[in-house]
Design a protein around this motif. Structure first.
Motif, mmCIF file in Angstrom:
data_model
loop_
_atom_site.group_PDB
_atom_site.id
_atom_site.type_symbol
_atom_site.label_atom_id
_atom_site.label_comp_id
_atom_site.label_asym_id
_atom_site.label_seq_id
_atom_site.Cartn_x
_atom_site.Cartn_y
_atom_site.Cartn_z
ATOM 1 N N ARG A 199 -8.047 32.565 -12.661
ATOM 2 C CA ARG A 199 -8.937 33.613 -13.185
ATOM 3 C C ARG A 199 -8.990 34.756 -12.176
ATOM 4 O O ARG A 199 -8.819 34.535 -10.978
ATOM 5 C CB ARG A 199 -10.322 33.059 -13.493
ATOM 6 N N PHE A 200 -9.224 35.935 -12.680
ATOM 7 C CA PHE A 200 -9.268 37.142 -11.846
ATOM 8 C C PHE A 200 -10.534 37.924 -12.192
ATOM 9 O O PHE A 200 -11.016 37.834 -13.324
ATOM 10 C CB PHE A 200 -8.072 38.063 -12.156
ATOM 11 N N ALA A 201 -11.034 38.708 -11.238
ATOM 12 C CA ALA A 201 -12.175 39.588 -11.552
ATOM 13 C C ALA A 201 -11.851 41.000 -11.083
ATOM 14 O O ALA A 201 -11.396 41.200 -9.949
ATOM 15 C CB ALA A 201 -13.437 39.085 -10.863
ATOM 16 N N TYR A 202 -12.043 41.970 -11.966
ATOM 17 C CA TYR A 202 -11.785 43.372 -11.643
ATOM 18 C C TYR A 202 -13.089 44.155 -11.778
ATOM 19 O O TYR A 202 -13.582 44.350 -12.908
ATOM 20 C CB TYR A 202 -10.749 43.960 -12.615
ATOM 21 N N PRO A 203 -13.716 44.588 -10.663
ATOM 22 C CA PRO A 203 -14.923 45.422 -10.769
ATOM 23 C C PRO A 203 -14.612 46.680 -11.588
ATOM 24 O O PRO A 203 -13.527 47.255 -11.476
ATOM 25 C CB PRO A 203 -15.238 45.773 -9.307
ATOM 26 N N LEU A 204 -15.554 47.085 -12.448
ATOM 27 C CA LEU A 204 -15.266 48.153 -13.408
ATOM 28 C C LEU A 204 -15.981 49.451 -13.042
ATOM 29 O O LEU A 204 -17.161 49.452 -12.708
ATOM 30 C CB LEU A 204 -15.691 47.700 -14.812
ATOM 31 N N TRP A 257 -13.579 39.176 -20.164
ATOM 32 C CA TRP A 257 -14.983 38.816 -20.263
ATOM 33 C C TRP A 257 -15.750 39.728 -19.300
ATOM 34 O O TRP A 257 -15.621 39.603 -18.091
ATOM 35 C CB TRP A 257 -15.075 37.337 -19.910
ATOM 36 N N THR A 258 -16.488 40.660 -19.857
ATOM 37 C CA THR A 258 -17.234 41.596 -19.013
ATOM 38 C C THR A 258 -18.550 40.944 -18.605
ATOM 39 O O THR A 258 -19.286 40.434 -19.454
ATOM 40 C CB THR A 258 -17.515 42.903 -19.778
ATOM 41 N N GLU A 259 -18.828 40.952 -17.299
ATOM 42 C CA GLU A 259 -20.035 40.293 -16.815
ATOM 43 C C GLU A 259 -20.755 41.188 -15.818
ATOM 44 O O GLU A 259 -20.127 41.974 -15.114
ATOM 45 C CB GLU A 259 -19.642 38.939 -16.172
#
Ligand SMILES: Cc1cc2nc3c(=O)[nH]c(=O)nc-3n(C[C@H](O)[C@H](O)[C@H](O)COP(=O)(O)OP(=O)(O)OC[C@H]3O[C@@H](n4cnc5c(N)ncnc54)[C@H](O)[C@@H]3O)c2cc1C
Length: 440
Positions: A301-306, A262-264
């Motif tokens: 859940r994980f978040a990976y800065p793009l 999920w890109t946010e």
């Protein structure tokens, strides 16, 4: 097993052995290739090289025993058919096949527009031959688990992990590396597979071009009421793409588990990560829709800065960059690992050829075919993914209409569609042997 070191390196060893004695340190362990970073790309490369007679030492920062924890890396990767062949070629596939899910259909929709693009693998079937899937969903943890099974059984391959290189000297005689625990390794070549933040690349003075997408990929796993039928879905929402990717499910509920990317936007993703489980599920449902019935988030859940990044060159004396250390791309098309495995397959082939030709595998002459082969291909993929991000993470109304019409047109043109489907399988272009299912 034949090694790649010739007389030149042997004299180098003698010289360095004398130096080692002077310093009364550990003796030099001599290998052909030192792989720094033994993750997805580095691990696959290590196996491919060792299986082809190179002596390989691989160093990784992390403890392999912790690689398979649920909290280590929540990503599951969509790997193309050609990448699956590489994993098969090195033995990883046999270990993980039961944990993977084929991707048989791909459905791309622009937000809630009724126009969409639909690919079905059956459209590529040939008479008398079952259609192959576009690719497979593989949890990153599964590949790491397979490495833990295969590495100890592979002659010529030693992992030094958790460990890290604290000094590296590259000379005409070889690359001389000292690890944190004092282990000293002499190699003809250092293959850098340290991921995006590669200290060895930076210390070699190789600059990268980089820009931030001001987005993060929020990753989690969901269970849903109805099976996904092995269809990968990508919805382009104003904040960026929202992908629902098929996982194998459980024995009780086959096909009822998916991986979410999920890109946010940068201003929103930290807030999403802070939500409690119920609030997060509510936000997720808004984007997911109800086409698979009730949905639940399972696991962390994980978040990976793009960001996008590209190394100004791929080689230096006795040094070569591979996979994310060489290039990092937006996951919009799920191509980062696929491109990394292309690098792995190409480098292994180039090194085998160089050895056959009697070349020093650490020389620029031996490495140049790899750089020529992979740099252009990766640059092209970076450009494509960057254009897709700009085209689809955009709420501009005329642009939205244009892209919806574009998708609908492609959907109606069988030849164009087949072209895109073959690209999704990764079976076009100048493929290395491992990607064609051949041995080196
Ligand atoms: C949200 C998201 C979704 C994605 N989905 C897909 C997808 O569907 N399909 C796809 O093809 N790609 C996908 N990608 C990209 C893919 O995850 C990466 O391209 C891939 O992980 C790169 O593998 P790597 O081995 O180069 O690097 P990494 O996976 O980053 O591994 C690097 C390894 O090096 C080790 N290391 C780091 N520094 C050092 C050091 N100094 N010394 C020794 N070891 C070190 C680390 O411990 C690690 O084991 C996605 C990426 C993101 C962020």
């Amino acid at each position: 097993m034949g090694g790649a070191c010739g007389a030149k390196e042997l004299s180098g060893v003698r010289a360095m052995t004398a130096k080692a004695k002077r310093n009364s340190q550990e003796p030099w362990i001599e290998v052909d290739v030192l792989v720094t970073g033994g993750g997805l790309a580095g691990g696959t490369l290590s196996l491919a090289l060792a299986q082809n007679g190179f002596r390989v030492a691989t160093v990784d920062l992390e403890n392999p025993a912790e690689w398979t924890d649920r909290g280590f890396d929540g990503r599951a990767s969509a790997i193309a058919l050609s990448s699956q062949r590489v994993l098969h070629g090195v033995g990883i596939w046999d270990v993980i096949e039961h944990e993977t899910a084929p991707i048989k259909e791909i459905r791309v929709a622009d937000g809630h527009s009724p126009l969409y693009l639909h690919y079905d693998h059956a459209e590529l079937a040939t008479p008398g031959q079952a259609a192959e899937p576009f690719g497979f969903m593989v949890e990153n943890r599964s590949i790491r688990k397979a490495l833990n099974v295969l590495v100890p059984k592979t002659p010529n391959l030693t992992y030094y992990a958790p460990n890290v290189m604290v000094a590296l000297e590259r000379t005409a005689e070889g690359a001389f590396a000292t690890l944190k625990d004092g282990t000293r390794i002499k190699a003809a070549l250092v293959a850098v597979c340290e991921g995006r933040k590669s200290p060895t690349r930076d210390q070699a003075g190789i600059k990268i071009t980089k820009w931030d997408y001001k987005q993060a990929g929020i990753v989690c796993t969901v269970e849903h009421e109805r099976p996904h039928d092995f269809c990968a879905q990508e919805h382009f929402l104003p904040s960026g793409p929202f992908a629902i990717l098929p996982l194998p499910g459980t024995a009780e509920k086959p096909g009822c588990r998916s991986s979410i990317v999920w890109t946010e936007r940068a201003d929103l993703w930290p807030l999403m990560m802070e939500l409690d489980d119920d609030e997060f599920l509510e936000e997720l449902r808004l984007r997911f829709g109800d086409f698979l019935g009730e949905v639940q988030v399972v696991g962390p859940r994980f978040a990976y800065p793009l960001s996008l990044q590209f190394a100004e060159r791929y080689t230096d004396d006795r040094l070569v960059l591979v996979a994310d250390s060489a290039h990092g791309m937006h996951p919009i098309a799920g191509q980062g690992l696929n491109m990394g495995l292309r690098d792995v397959a190409a480098l292994a082939e180039v090194l085998v050829d160089a050895r056959l030709a009697g070349q020093d595998i650490g020389s620029q002459a031996a490495l140049e075919p790899y750089a020529r082969w992979r740099r252009f291909d990766n640059a092209l993929m970076l450009a494509v993914t960057d254009a897709l991000v700009k085209l689809f993470s955009n709420g501009n109304e005329p642009l939205q209409v244009a892209r919806d019409i574009g998708m609908a047109v492609v959907d109606k043109l069988p030849n164009v569609k087949r072209f895109f489907m073959r690209h999704a399988m990764g079976t076009v272009g100048d493929l290395p042997k491992l990607m064609r299912g051949e041995t080196l």
